[in-house]
Design an enzyme around this catalytic site. Structure first.
Site, PDB file in Angstrom:
ATOM      1  CD  GLU A 159      46.628  45.291  37.468  1.00 56.88           C
ATOM      2  OE1 GLU A 159      46.336  45.774  36.361  1.00 56.88           O
ATOM      3  OE2 GLU A 159      45.788  45.026  38.344  1.00 56.88           O
ATOM      4  CG  ASP A 200      43.867  42.873  39.814  1.00 59.05           C
ATOM      5  OD1 ASP A 200      44.092  44.006  40.281  1.00 59.05           O
ATOM      6  OD2 ASP A 200      43.476  42.695  38.646  1.00 59.05           O
ATOM      7  CB  ILE A 249      41.574  47.901  42.661  1.00 62.58           C
ATOM      8  CG1 ILE A 249      41.748  48.349  44.115  1.00 62.58           C
ATOM      9  CG2 ILE A 249      40.251  48.405  42.098  1.00 62.58           C
ATOM     10  CD1 ILE A 249      41.693  49.863  44.308  1.00 62.58           C
ATOM     11  CG  ASP A 250      39.920  42.414  38.106  1.00 66.15           C
ATOM     12  OD1 ASP A 250      40.899  42.339  37.341  1.00 66.15           O
ATOM     13  OD2 ASP A 250      38.756  42.146  37.762  1.00 66.15           O
ATOM     14  CB  THR A 260      41.629  50.227  37.962  1.00 66.22           C
ATOM     15  OG1 THR A 260      42.368  49.269  38.724  1.00 66.22           O
ATOM     16  CG2 THR A 260      42.040  51.619  38.411  1.00 66.22           C
ATOM     17  CG  ASP A 309      43.704  40.731  34.684  1.00 67.94           C
ATOM     18  OD1 ASP A 309      43.554  41.725  35.415  1.00 67.94           O
ATOM     19  OD2 ASP A 309      44.406  40.730  33.655  1.00 67.94           O
TER      20      ASP A 309
END
Length: 268
Positions: A71, A89, A91-92, A94, A217
Protein backbone atom coordinates in the site's frame (compact mmCIF):
# COMPACT_ATOMS: atom_id res chain seq x y z
CA UNK A 1 4.57 -23.89 -5.28
CA UNK A 2 4.87 -27.27 -3.58
CA UNK A 3 3.88 -28.04 0.00
CA UNK A 4 7.42 -27.83 1.35
CA UNK A 5 8.02 -24.42 -0.23
CA UNK A 6 4.64 -23.18 1.00
CA UNK A 7 5.34 -24.33 4.56
CA UNK A 8 8.74 -22.65 4.67
CA UNK A 9 7.40 -19.33 3.39
CA UNK A 10 4.43 -19.58 5.76
CA UNK A 11 6.65 -20.07 8.82
CA UNK A 12 8.92 -17.20 7.80
CA UNK A 13 6.04 -14.80 7.15
CA UNK A 14 4.35 -15.76 10.40
CA UNK A 15 7.50 -14.93 12.37
CA UNK A 16 7.80 -11.57 10.63
CA UNK A 17 4.16 -10.72 11.36
CA UNK A 18 4.59 -11.29 15.08
CA UNK A 19 7.78 -9.20 15.04
CA UNK A 20 6.01 -6.37 13.21
CA UNK A 21 3.03 -6.56 15.56
CA UNK A 22 5.28 -6.22 18.59
CA UNK A 23 6.99 -3.21 17.02
CA UNK A 24 3.62 -1.53 16.33
CA UNK A 25 2.41 -2.06 19.89
CA UNK A 26 5.65 -0.70 21.32
CA UNK A 27 5.53 2.49 19.24
CA UNK A 28 1.82 3.14 18.70
CA UNK A 29 1.65 5.74 21.48
CA UNK A 30 4.61 7.70 20.15
CA UNK A 31 3.71 11.05 18.52
CA UNK A 32 2.14 10.13 15.17
CA UNK A 33 3.32 11.68 11.93
CA UNK A 34 0.00 11.59 10.06
CA UNK A 35 -0.41 12.38 6.37
CA UNK A 36 -3.35 12.17 3.98
CA UNK A 37 -3.33 10.43 0.60
CA UNK A 38 -6.29 10.44 -1.82
CA UNK A 39 -8.59 12.45 0.48
CA UNK A 40 -8.61 13.90 4.04
CA UNK A 41 -9.94 10.61 5.44
CA UNK A 42 -7.35 8.43 3.68
CA UNK A 43 -4.69 8.46 6.38
CA UNK A 44 -1.16 7.13 6.54
CA UNK A 45 1.29 7.29 9.42
CA UNK A 46 5.03 6.88 9.61
CA UNK A 47 4.38 3.55 11.32
CA UNK A 48 2.44 2.32 8.25
CA UNK A 49 5.46 3.11 6.09
CA UNK A 50 7.99 1.69 8.55
CA UNK A 51 6.03 -1.55 8.88
CA UNK A 52 5.73 -2.03 5.13
CA UNK A 53 9.45 -1.36 4.71
CA UNK A 54 10.13 -3.93 7.46
CA UNK A 55 8.41 -6.60 5.36
CA UNK A 56 9.79 -5.44 2.01
CA UNK A 57 13.40 -5.44 3.24
CA UNK A 58 13.07 -8.96 4.62
CA UNK A 59 11.32 -10.32 1.53
CA UNK A 60 13.99 -8.83 -0.74
CA UNK A 61 16.70 -10.42 1.37
CA UNK A 62 15.11 -13.86 1.80
CA UNK A 63 13.26 -14.17 -1.52
CA UNK A 64 14.81 -11.77 -4.06
CA UNK A 65 12.93 -13.44 -6.92
CA UNK A 66 9.50 -12.70 -5.36
CA UNK A 67 7.36 -9.68 -6.23
CA UNK A 68 5.61 -7.33 -3.79
CA UNK A 69 2.43 -5.26 -3.96
CA UNK A 70 2.23 -2.89 -1.01
CA UNK A 71 0.00 0.00 0.00
CA UNK A 72 2.69 2.49 0.94
CA UNK A 73 4.78 2.46 -2.23
CA UNK A 74 7.69 0.17 -1.36
CA UNK A 75 6.56 -2.64 -3.65
CA UNK A 76 6.53 -3.29 -7.39
CA UNK A 77 4.29 -2.15 -10.23
CA UNK A 78 2.97 -5.36 -11.78
CA UNK A 79 0.94 -6.12 -14.89
CA UNK A 80 0.98 -9.90 -14.46
CA UNK A 81 0.34 -12.39 -11.66
CA UNK A 82 3.16 -14.65 -12.81
CA UNK A 83 5.55 -15.83 -10.12
CA UNK A 84 5.21 -15.42 -6.38
CA UNK A 85 3.62 -12.18 -5.18
CA UNK A 86 3.33 -10.88 -1.62
CA UNK A 87 0.38 -8.49 -1.23
CA UNK A 88 0.85 -6.46 1.96
CA UNK A 89 -1.18 -4.01 4.00
CA UNK A 90 1.04 -3.07 6.97
CA UNK A 91 -1.80 -1.46 8.94
CA UNK A 92 -5.26 -2.11 7.54
CA UNK A 93 -7.63 0.22 9.35
CA UNK A 94 -5.30 3.19 9.76
CA UNK A 95 -8.16 5.46 10.84
CA UNK A 96 -8.99 3.03 13.64
CA UNK A 97 -5.30 2.91 14.54
CA UNK A 98 -5.12 6.72 14.74
CA UNK A 99 -8.41 7.36 16.53
CA UNK A 100 -9.10 4.22 18.57
CA UNK A 101 -5.80 2.34 18.96
CA UNK A 102 -7.62 -0.90 18.12
CA UNK A 103 -9.46 -2.77 15.34
CA UNK A 104 -6.61 -2.69 12.84
CA UNK A 105 -4.63 -5.52 11.29
CA UNK A 106 -1.58 -6.61 9.38
CA UNK A 107 -2.77 -8.32 6.22
CA UNK A 108 -0.64 -10.45 3.91
CA UNK A 109 -1.68 -12.60 0.99
CA UNK A 110 0.87 -14.65 -0.94
CA UNK A 111 -0.01 -15.80 -4.45
CA UNK A 112 1.84 -18.01 -6.90
CA UNK A 113 0.89 -17.67 -10.57
CA UNK A 114 -2.38 -16.06 -9.49
CA UNK A 115 -3.36 -18.75 -6.98
CA UNK A 116 -3.74 -17.85 -3.31
CA UNK A 117 -1.22 -19.94 -1.41
CA UNK A 118 -0.93 -18.31 2.05
CA UNK A 119 -3.10 -15.79 3.86
CA UNK A 120 -2.66 -13.90 7.13
CA UNK A 121 -4.78 -11.38 9.00
CA UNK A 122 -3.27 -10.37 12.33
CA UNK A 123 -5.43 -8.43 14.80
CA UNK A 124 -2.53 -6.58 16.37
CA UNK A 125 -4.18 -5.37 19.59
CA UNK A 126 -6.23 -8.53 20.09
CA UNK A 127 -3.15 -10.70 19.36
CA UNK A 128 -5.34 -12.94 17.19
CA UNK A 129 -3.75 -14.44 14.09
CA UNK A 130 -5.97 -15.73 11.31
CA UNK A 131 -3.94 -17.83 8.90
CA UNK A 132 -4.34 -20.26 6.04
CA UNK A 133 -2.36 -22.36 3.60
CA UNK A 134 -3.90 -23.57 0.35
CA UNK A 135 -5.61 -26.90 0.79
CA UNK A 136 -4.91 -27.07 4.53
CA UNK A 137 -7.78 -25.05 5.97
CA UNK A 138 -7.93 -21.76 7.85
CA UNK A 139 -7.24 -21.12 11.52
CA UNK A 140 -7.69 -18.53 14.25
CA UNK A 141 -4.57 -18.97 16.35
CA UNK A 142 -4.56 -22.74 16.86
CA UNK A 143 -8.30 -23.30 16.30
CA UNK A 144 -9.36 -24.58 12.91
CA UNK A 145 -12.20 -22.61 11.33
CA UNK A 146 -15.23 -24.63 10.27
CA UNK A 147 -16.48 -24.65 6.67
CA UNK A 148 -19.09 -21.95 6.12
CA UNK A 149 -22.75 -22.89 6.70
CA UNK A 150 -24.16 -23.75 3.29
CA UNK A 151 -27.75 -23.50 4.57
CA UNK A 152 -27.47 -19.84 5.49
CA UNK A 153 -30.32 -17.63 4.27
CA UNK A 154 -29.90 -13.98 3.33
CA UNK A 155 -32.68 -12.95 5.70
CA UNK A 156 -30.73 -14.53 8.59
CA UNK A 157 -27.39 -13.03 7.64
CA UNK A 158 -25.15 -10.41 9.24
CA UNK A 159 -23.46 -8.35 6.53
CA UNK A 160 -20.32 -6.28 6.92
CA UNK A 161 -20.56 -3.07 4.90
CA UNK A 162 -19.73 0.57 5.41
CA UNK A 163 -22.23 3.37 5.02
CA UNK A 164 -20.83 4.63 1.72
CA UNK A 165 -23.15 2.12 0.03
CA UNK A 166 -26.00 4.41 1.05
CA UNK A 167 -24.13 7.55 -0.11
CA UNK A 168 -22.80 6.54 -3.54
CA UNK A 169 -25.86 6.30 -5.76
CA UNK A 170 -23.62 6.00 -8.84
CA UNK A 171 -22.55 2.44 -7.91
CA UNK A 172 -25.82 0.87 -6.75
CA UNK A 173 -29.05 2.82 -6.49
CA UNK A 174 -30.17 4.07 -3.08
CA UNK A 175 -33.56 2.29 -3.11
CA UNK A 176 -32.01 -1.09 -3.86
CA UNK A 177 -29.38 -0.76 -1.11
CA UNK A 178 -32.05 0.37 1.34
CA UNK A 179 -34.11 -2.68 0.39
CA UNK A 180 -31.03 -4.87 0.85
CA UNK A 181 -30.36 -3.48 4.35
CA UNK A 182 -33.98 -4.08 5.32
CA UNK A 183 -33.83 -7.64 3.94
CA UNK A 184 -30.80 -8.91 5.87
CA UNK A 185 -30.82 -9.53 9.62
CA UNK A 186 -28.29 -6.79 10.33
CA UNK A 187 -25.29 -4.85 9.08
CA UNK A 188 -22.00 -4.10 10.82
CA UNK A 189 -18.88 -2.07 10.14
CA UNK A 190 -15.49 -2.60 11.78
CA UNK A 191 -13.40 -0.15 9.78
CA UNK A 192 -10.82 -2.71 8.66
CA UNK A 193 -11.49 -4.76 5.54
CA UNK A 194 -9.00 -7.39 6.68
CA UNK A 195 -10.79 -7.92 9.99
CA UNK A 196 -14.16 -7.90 8.23
CA UNK A 197 -12.98 -10.70 5.97
CA UNK A 198 -11.56 -12.64 8.90
CA UNK A 199 -15.00 -12.37 10.51
CA UNK A 200 -16.60 -13.82 7.38
CA UNK A 201 -14.13 -16.70 7.35
CA UNK A 202 -14.88 -17.32 11.02
CA UNK A 203 -18.65 -17.28 10.37
CA UNK A 204 -19.17 -14.30 12.67
CA UNK A 205 -20.38 -12.32 9.64
CA UNK A 206 -21.81 -13.86 6.51
CA UNK A 207 -20.54 -11.45 3.86
CA UNK A 208 -18.55 -8.28 3.38
CA UNK A 209 -19.32 -5.62 0.77
CA UNK A 210 -17.03 -2.71 -0.05
CA UNK A 211 -17.28 0.00 -2.69
CA UNK A 212 -13.60 0.22 -3.59
CA UNK A 213 -10.84 -1.98 -2.25
CA UNK A 214 -7.24 -2.36 -3.31
CA UNK A 215 -5.57 -5.77 -3.51
CA UNK A 216 -3.71 -5.22 -0.24
CA UNK A 217 -6.99 -4.60 1.62
CA UNK A 218 -8.36 -8.04 0.83
CA UNK A 219 -5.67 -10.49 -0.31
CA UNK A 220 -5.02 -12.13 3.06
CA UNK A 221 -8.71 -12.29 3.96
CA UNK A 222 -9.77 -13.69 0.60
CA UNK A 223 -7.31 -16.57 0.93
CA UNK A 224 -8.71 -17.28 4.41
CA UNK A 225 -12.22 -17.40 2.96
CA UNK A 226 -11.24 -19.64 0.08
CA UNK A 227 -10.12 -22.24 2.62
CA UNK A 228 -13.54 -22.32 4.32
CA UNK A 229 -15.62 -22.20 1.15
CA UNK A 230 -16.17 -18.46 0.78
CA UNK A 231 -16.66 -16.79 -2.61
CA UNK A 232 -14.84 -13.59 -3.57
CA UNK A 233 -15.37 -11.29 -6.53
CA UNK A 234 -16.71 -7.98 -7.74
CA UNK A 235 -20.25 -6.57 -7.70
CA UNK A 236 -21.03 -8.22 -11.04
CA UNK A 237 -20.04 -11.67 -9.82
CA UNK A 238 -16.69 -11.78 -11.61
CA UNK A 239 -13.74 -13.43 -9.82
CA UNK A 240 -11.40 -11.33 -7.70
CA UNK A 241 -8.57 -9.70 -9.65
CA UNK A 242 -5.46 -9.30 -7.43
CA UNK A 243 -4.08 -6.48 -9.60
CA UNK A 244 -7.10 -4.16 -9.57
CA UNK A 245 -8.88 -1.80 -7.19
CA UNK A 246 -12.61 -2.51 -7.44
CA UNK A 247 -15.85 -2.92 -5.49
CA UNK A 248 -15.74 -6.26 -3.70
CA UNK A 249 -18.10 -8.92 -2.39
CA UNK A 250 -16.83 -11.77 -0.22
CA UNK A 251 -19.57 -14.05 1.02
CA UNK A 252 -20.81 -17.36 2.27
CA UNK A 253 -21.58 -19.29 -0.94
CA UNK A 254 -25.18 -19.87 0.19
CA UNK A 255 -25.99 -16.14 -0.04
CA UNK A 256 -23.45 -14.90 -2.59
CA UNK A 257 -25.74 -15.14 -5.62
CA UNK A 258 -28.59 -13.42 -3.75
CA UNK A 259 -26.31 -10.51 -2.86
CA UNK A 260 -25.08 -10.23 -6.46
CA UNK A 261 -28.72 -10.26 -7.60
CA UNK A 262 -29.48 -7.27 -5.40
CA UNK A 263 -26.43 -5.38 -6.61
CA UNK A 264 -27.15 -6.08 -10.29
CA UNK A 265 -30.72 -4.85 -9.80
CA UNK A 266 -29.34 -1.59 -8.44
CA UNK A 267 -26.88 -1.18 -11.33
CA UNK A 268 -29.48 -1.31 -14.13
Amino acid sequence: MNQQQRQKIYETAKRWIYEAGTEIREHMNDPLDIETKSNPNDLVTALDKQTEKFFVDRIHQAYPEHHIIGEEGFGDTLSSVDGTIWIIDPIDGTMNFVHQKRSFAISIGILHNGIGEIGFVYDVMGDQLYHAKRGEGAFKNETRLEPLDKKKKLEESIIGMNHFWLCENRVVSYPVMQKFVRTVRGTRTIGSAALELASVAEGVQDAYLALSLAPWDVAGGIILNQEVGGVAGDVDGNPWNPLERAPAVVANPAIHDSIIGFLKEGRK
